[in-house]
Design a protein around this motif. Structure first.
Motif, PDB file in Angstrom:
ATOM      1  N   GLN A 630       0.844  -1.206   0.000  1.00 22.53           N
ATOM      2  CA  GLN A 630       0.000   0.000   0.000  1.00 22.53           C
ATOM      3  C   GLN A 630       0.873   1.247   0.000  1.00 22.53           C
ATOM      4  OE1 GLN A 630      -3.571   0.132   2.525  1.00 22.53           O
ATOM      5  NE2 GLN A 630      -3.014  -1.914   3.295  1.00 22.53           N
ATOM      6  N   GLY A 631       0.372   2.258  -0.665  1.00 22.09           N
ATOM      7  CA  GLY A 631       1.042   3.549  -0.635  1.00 22.09           C
ATOM      8  C   GLY A 631       1.169   4.165  -2.018  1.00 22.09           C
ATOM      9  N   PRO A 632       1.359   5.479  -2.069  1.00 26.78           N
ATOM     10  CA  PRO A 632       1.427   6.177  -3.358  1.00 26.78           C
ATOM     11  C   PRO A 632       2.581   5.722  -4.234  1.00 26.78           C
ATOM     12  CG  PRO A 632       1.173   7.732  -1.525  1.00 26.78           C
ATOM     13  CD  PRO A 632       1.414   6.408  -0.924  1.00 26.78           C
ATOM     14  N   ARG A 708       6.966   6.152  -0.237  1.00 25.85           N
ATOM     15  CA  ARG A 708       5.788   6.042   0.629  1.00 25.85           C
ATOM     16  C   ARG A 708       5.034   4.763   0.280  1.00 25.85           C
ATOM     17  NH1 ARG A 708       3.121  11.342  -1.234  1.00 25.85           N
ATOM     18  NH2 ARG A 708       3.955  10.433  -3.133  1.00 25.85           N
ATOM     19  N   VAL A 709       5.486   3.704   0.853  1.00 27.17           N
ATOM     20  CA  VAL A 709       4.883   2.406   0.577  1.00 27.17           C
ATOM     21  C   VAL A 709       5.106   1.491   1.775  1.00 27.17           C
ATOM     22  CG1 VAL A 709       6.978   1.672  -0.670  1.00 27.17           C
ATOM     23  CG2 VAL A 709       4.827   0.471  -1.060  1.00 27.17           C
ATOM     24  N   ARG A 710       4.083   0.729   2.096  1.00 28.27           N
ATOM     25  CA  ARG A 710       4.162  -0.236   3.194  1.00 28.27           C
ATOM     26  C   ARG A 710       3.939  -1.638   2.634  1.00 28.27           C
ATOM     27  NH1 ARG A 710       6.456   3.296   6.504  1.00 28.27           N
ATOM     28  NH2 ARG A 710       5.028   4.896   7.307  1.00 28.27           N
ATOM     29  N   VAL A 711       4.806  -2.538   3.021  1.00 30.17           N
ATOM     30  CA  VAL A 711       4.708  -3.927   2.553  1.00 30.17           C
ATOM     31  C   VAL A 711       4.477  -4.837   3.763  1.00 30.17           C
ATOM     32  CG1 VAL A 711       5.897  -5.795   1.353  1.00 30.17           C
ATOM     33  CG2 VAL A 711       6.248  -3.418   0.636  1.00 30.17           C
ATOM     34  N   THR A 712       3.388  -5.564   3.741  1.00 34.21           N
ATOM     35  CA  THR A 712       3.028  -6.418   4.879  1.00 34.21           C
ATOM     36  C   THR A 712       2.847  -7.853   4.406  1.00 34.21           C
ATOM     37  OG1 THR A 712       1.772  -4.544   5.758  1.00 34.21           O
ATOM     38  CG2 THR A 712       1.397  -6.704   6.786  1.00 34.21           C
TER      39      THR A 712
END
Lengths: 963, 186
Positions: A630-632, A708-712
């Motif tokens: 998620q993220g731009p 700006r990104v999150r990886v889960t």
């Protein structure tokens, strides 16, 4: 009453009201509770406990403790039990080792007759040639191998493990160690006191009434102060930052428990170990060290002999003489300090009858007690970088001034540090304990400050604690190592002073070399008794001083540890999907893939394939790696990771991608769907999921922390079910309300989110590995079993059935889909797998781009892209022949010899096509469609095969999955 | 956690029960310790805002390495720098801030509680973390290897009794529960 058992003595540790029956070499005998095996046998009159390793000389009690090299016995199934230490238990079957037919009459003693020929190095020199005879040598030598008997059929024992984080560990529960532990605990430190013996007190236990009362008072104080006390345990190794290995024997953790302790400060209070004296016959039964004699007398009330010569160079020996006399033993006290030494111990049939002194005096005796000096067991200090330094005036090694910074957290006290009265030793211990606690408090403060989850600390770091200890003195002691005669130096290994001299004469003139040549110090005592004598004999042989010779290196373990204790608890993590119990109920044949337990099949994989091709099947693909992104800047991340383009992937679409490492080698592959404006769900291979998460986080955190990104990782958040087959849409339409599953509304390579069987929040991908119309459902894992059962129930009339990994592998091979890691390897670059069209060199940058561009553009020095191996689909000419995977593919060379040009990477028999099908990697020059290959089977036969034009053996146009 | 099935035409159950990864294991206890399955607790992963202004931490009231109970009763755990796990509360509540990414991990993580006066001793057989009072007080949170499984460990005392929450990926949950139970039994 046993013949050698004395009337009750003050300080004895035996319970005279509890007799314990056991057997010795098959004969019924008895001892008392509190006895060691050796003391019980000695009380019964036993003099010969074992035979020596090489020469099978009779051996009796020497030290009556853990380090006694002469009392290693077989107890039931357990070999090499240290009978000087192991407590007696009722019913034990004890027997001697290394002797035949009996320890009293040992036929192997014949080796002693050739003793002069069996010098050190005999084996090395004799059994080297001819080399081809070694197997025969080996069989014969094995019959002479010392030690007990291992019963391969005995039940495995469970060993425990424990972690501990004490502020202070005190190694040694003698007076100084006890005092240190008590002082440290009173100063507020958490203290773990580790004592090698079965009880606290050290040498005070077999001392005077006053000494025993001091020991008892200190032990009581330790209890009151909250010291955690481990007896029958040893700090057996020390590594960086006081990472300590403690072996606890016979406690709650099983036969041996390994405790891994991270101590802030280690206090070494290991005491002193009495040193044997080297003279002719010094290994004869009846020759005993003063501490051994006192232990037998005062702890177990065993009279070690009736007529004794006590040859003493120190107060310990004097005390032994006094104790023996008090017990009614006739004692001839010879003062070594006056210059007289022992020249020989003589006797017949494994007994002692006469002691010959250096002045020629002959004394009748059945017991010779020697008190020749001490060895400081500095091992733990050595492991911390503190070197031992020899003091000739005191005739022993002492720890040198620490020259490594870390040594500030390793302190020593007690006999290992010096001599003194009991008060002085206790005082030194107390000061050491206070210093240890203060240093531990400083380290604790630093740890708490540096650890996010620790309790907050108030105030500033405690000031550095001054070392207020008054150094212990050093009592003068004569240097007594070897008499004018030769004797055994290492009783464990049967190494004599003559062997050491010969070794030195042969050029092994450093202690490290002569140790390895003769095996001195390498036996069960591990140098505790023989190191200093070895050094002294070598110094004499090389006309050097003991200081110049130095010592061997003492490494962990200080005391032996069983392999079981090292292994400890067996942790073998496995992973199961939320559907595991349903698979078991359905009769799955499991297969372990990495840590995952998966259904390989449910009985008939071929039938499972046919059902998917004709009806509909469901497979649990939960191990498939899944990452929520998620993220731009998510699209930038995908563009960086994959070789193809991602910026224009529409919301609701899914795209296949391949990841390469920096060298262009294929790393992983999978599909990624765009769930929303800045929200993607990526899939990876099952085996690569963990590595891909690390790979991605590495790029994000080191190269693009600004993104700006999150990886889960959400692999486990979803139960993933692939619904495959021509009837899959019909089945799903019965369970899905809120998503139009029509072929136009939900096309191939698209993603939707909706509700399946009442479960909201499901992600549906229209993709498939099998080549059939299929939907991959990602269901919140807690509802996975519900959806799986709903699918089976709702599709019963459609013929729905589960299928396993094997059926899936067959179908993916029918479709020509490669598996990363199976059909590719650590050298497989993207073009090799036929992925040239996927690689987009016109996008700015991605992992592996420079290497791939270099290769594809044919830059100078680059491998010709046309020469890279190719992945091809292969059909053996014999449709029934399935070549095993990894079979070689060869071509006849111009010289008539065959050359390897590739290998089979995947192969199966296709139930759909009713023939064998394969994927293979072959050299580009031989990879043209319609070309013929030669496969070398595991039986050596050559079989021909045809390369087909498309990777897919079945439905190459993909018509079935696009309906 | 029952939910209704909207489509009655399908021959399926009308209730959906949350299947715990520890199903079949459930509860266990021994001398001074208890294990209880708390996998059904909602678990929401919250990331720091893309603009690292500390606003999320301010809203959540706790930083990395610590846990606190929020007003809605959920336990807010700072599991990594800039990452929180919100345990409990129904439905999961997240701070209303722009640029904050949240991921529901309710189904992805198994969770059980190890409690009792002997809980620390049991843990010490399978985990190398220093759980002394100073280094791991009530409310402490850290990542740890427990029986060789990567876990999040939370000290969460209940009514003054030592208690640890152990969270792992769901698929390892049953193995992990069994490993800790075995450590207690031994």
């Amino acid at each position: 009453m046993s013949p050698q058992r004395l009337p009750a003595r003050p300080g004895e540790v035996i319970d005279r009201d509890r007799a314990l029956a056991f057997t010795w070499n098959g004969r019924a005998v008895s001892g008392l509770a509190g006895d060691t095996i050796a003391s019980a046998l000695a009380a019964g009159g036993c003099r010969v406990f074992s035979r020596s390793m090489k020469y099978h000389r009779p051996r009796g009690i020497l030290t009556a403790d853990y380090w006694d090299p002469n009392t290693l016995l077989q107890v039931g199934e357990e070999p090499n039990v240290r009978a000087g230490h192991r407590l007696l238990e009722a019913g034990m079957a004890v027997s001697a080792q290394n002797a035949w037919p009996s320890v009293r009459w040992d036929a192997k003693v014949l080796t002693n007759l050739g003793g002069r020929a069996l010098s050190a190095g005999f084996y090395y020199k004799t059994f080297m040639r001819p080399r081809w005879l070694w197997p025969a040598y080996e069989k014969v030598l094995a019959r002479f191998a010392p030690g007990g008997v291992i019963d391969a059929g005995s039940a495995p024992r469970r060993h425990d493990k424990r972690y501990a984080h004490p502020d202070v560990v005190v190694a040694g529960g003698g007076p100084a160690g006890l005092a240190a532990a008590v002082a440290a605990a009173r100063a507020g430190a958490g203290v773990l006191l580790v004592e090698h013996e079965h009880a606290l007190g050290g040498h005070l236990r077999w001392g005077t009434k006053h000494e025993r009362s001091i020991a008892a008072a200190l032990a009581d104080a330790a209890q009151v102060a909250g010291v955690e006390i481990l007896t029958d345990a040893t700090v057996t190794g020390r590594w960086e930052d006081n990472w300590l290995a403690i072996v606890e024997r016979g406690g709650a953790g099983g036969p041996e428990r390994l405790i891994k302790a991270r101590a802030k400060v280690l206090v070494v209070a290991a005491g002193l170990i009495e040193r044997p004296y080297v003279f002719a016959g010094n290994d004869r039964p009846g020759v005993m060290l003063s501490q051994g004699a006192r232990r037998l007398l005062n702890l177990w009330a065993v009279r070690p002999g009736s007529r004794a010569v006590v040859w003493s160079a120190n107060t310990a020996g004097d005390a032994a003489a006094a104790d023996l006399e008090a017990a009614g033993v006739a004692v001839e006290h010879v003062d070594a300090r006056a210059g007289c030494t022992v020249a020989a111990a003589q006797g017949r049939r494994g007994g002692l009858e006469q002691v010959v002194l250096s002045d020629g005096t002959r004394l009748e005796a059945d017991l010779l007690v020697t008190a020749a000096g001490w060895t400081a067991p500095t091992s733990l200090l050595n492991m911390a970088g503190v070197r031992p330094r020899y003091d000739p005036a005191a005739a022993r090694f002492f720890p040198a001034e620490p020259d490594v910074p870390e040594a500030g957290t390793v302190l020593s006290t007690g006999g290992i540090s010096g001599d003194g009265s009991l008060d002085e030793l206790v005082g030194h211990g107390e000061a050491t304990g206070r210093l240890a606690a203060a240093r531990a408090a400083t380290l604790a403060h630093r740890l708490q400050v540096a650890t996010a989850w620790a309790a907050p600390v108030d105030g500033r770091e405690p000031p550095e604690a001054p070392d207020e200890r008054t150094p212990l003195g050093r009592d003068p002691h004569p240097e007594l190592y070897r008499s004018s005669t030769d004797g055994i130096v290492d009783l464990s290994e049967d190494v004599s002073s003559r062997d050491l001299r010969h070794g030195a004469a042969e050029g092994f003139d450093s202690v490290e070399l002569v140790k390895r040549w003769t095996t001195a110090t390498m036996g069960s005592a591990q140098g505790k008794l023989e190191t200093v004598n070895t050094v002294a004999v070598l110094a004499d042989a090389t006309d050097s001083t003991i200081s110049e010779v130095g010592t061997t290196t003492w490494r962990p373990p200080f005391a032996p540890v069983t392999l079981g204790a090292l292994a400890g608890r067996m942790f073998e993590p496995v992973r199961i999907s939320s559907l595991h119990d349903l698979h078991v109920a359905a009769g799955m044949t499991p297969i372990q893939a990495g840590q995952w337990i998966r259904p390989e099949h449910y009985g008939d994989p071929a039938a499972e394939v046919r059902n998917v091709r004709t009806n509909v099947g469901i497979i649990d693909v939960s191990p498939l790696g899944k990452l929520d992104i998620q993220g731009p800047d998510a699209a930038d991340l995908l563009s960086l990771l994959y070789v193809n383009k991602w910026r224009r992937l529409a919301a609701g679409a899914v795209r296949y991608g391949v990841m390469c490492a920096e060298d262009g080698v294929i790393l992983d592959d999978g599909v990624t769907g765009r769930l929303g404006e800045d929200h993607y769900l990526m899939s990876t291979t099952s085996s690569g999921s963990g590595a891909m998460e690390v790979w991605i986080q590495n790029w994000l955190q080191t190269e693009h922390p600004d993104w700006r990104v999150r990886v889960t990782p959400v692999t486990d958040a979803y139960t993933s079910i692939n619904v495959a087959g021509p009837r899959s849409r019909t089945l799903l339409e019965r369970l899905v309300d809120d998503v139009d599953l029509g072929p136009e509304a939900f096309k191939y390579m698209q993603v939707r989110r909706g509700t399946v069987a009442g479960v909201a929040g499901c992600v549906m991908w229209r993709i498939g590995f099998t080549g059939e119309l299929s939907y991959e459902l990602h269901v919140p894992a807690g509802f996975g079993p519900h959806v799986w059962q709903a699918l089976l129930a709702a599709g019963a009339d459609l013929g729905v059935a589960p299928f396993g990994l094997e059926a899936q592998r067959i179908m993916r091979l029918e479709k020509g889909h490669f598996i990363v890691g199976q059909d590719t390897d650590a050298l497989t670059k993207a073009p090799t797998a036929g992925l040239e069209r996927l690689i987009k060199l016109d996008k700015p940058d991605f992992c592996g781009r420079p290497e791939l561009q270099w290769a594809l553009d044919g830059e100078p020095g680059a491998e010709d892209p046309e020469a890279l191996p190719r992945l091809v689909a292969v059909q053996p000419t014999d449709p029934a022949y399935v070549p095993p995977e990894a079979c070689q593919i060869v071509v006849a060379g111009s010289d008539g010899n065959e050359r390897i040009i590739g290998r089979i990477t995947s192969s199966r028999f296709s139930p759909t096509l009713e023939r064998s099908i394969c994927l293979a990697q072959v050299e580009a020059a031989h990879a043209a469609p319609e070309g013929t290959l030669t496969i070398v089977g595991t039986d050596g036969r050559r079989r021909s095969a045809l390369i087909i034009a498309h990777h897919a053996h079945f439905d190459p146009e993909g018509e079935r999955l696009r309906v | 956690m029952p939910i209704s099935i909207p489509k009655a035409s399908a021959s399926v159950s009308e209730q959906v029960e949350f299947a715990s990864p520890l199903a079949g294991a459930g509860e266990a206890s021994g001398g001074g310790w208890r294990l209880s399955d708390e996998s059904a607790t909602s678990k929401l992963l919250v990331y720091e805002s893309f603009e690292p202004d500390g606003e999320a931490e301010w809203h959540l009231g706790v930083g990395f390495g610590a846990a606190t109970t929020a007003g809605d009763g959920s336990l807010v755990c700072g599991v990594r720098p800039g990452e929180w796990l919100l345990l409990g509360g129904s439905p999961p509540s997240a701070p209303d801030m722009s640029g904050v990414v949240t991921v529901d991990m309710t189904h992805g993580l198994g969770m059980f509680r190890l409690a009792g006066p002997a809980a620390t001793d049991v843990l010490a057989a399978v985990c190398s973390i220093d759980t002394t009072e100073a280094m791991f007080p009530d409310g402490a949170v850290c990542g740890a290897s427990v029986a060789r499984v990567a876990c999040t460990l939370v000290r969460n005392d209940v009514a003054g009794e030592r208690s640890y929450l152990i969270l792992s990926q769901r698929s390892s949950g049953r193995y992990l529960f069994d490993a800790v139970r075995d450590a207690g039994v031994r």
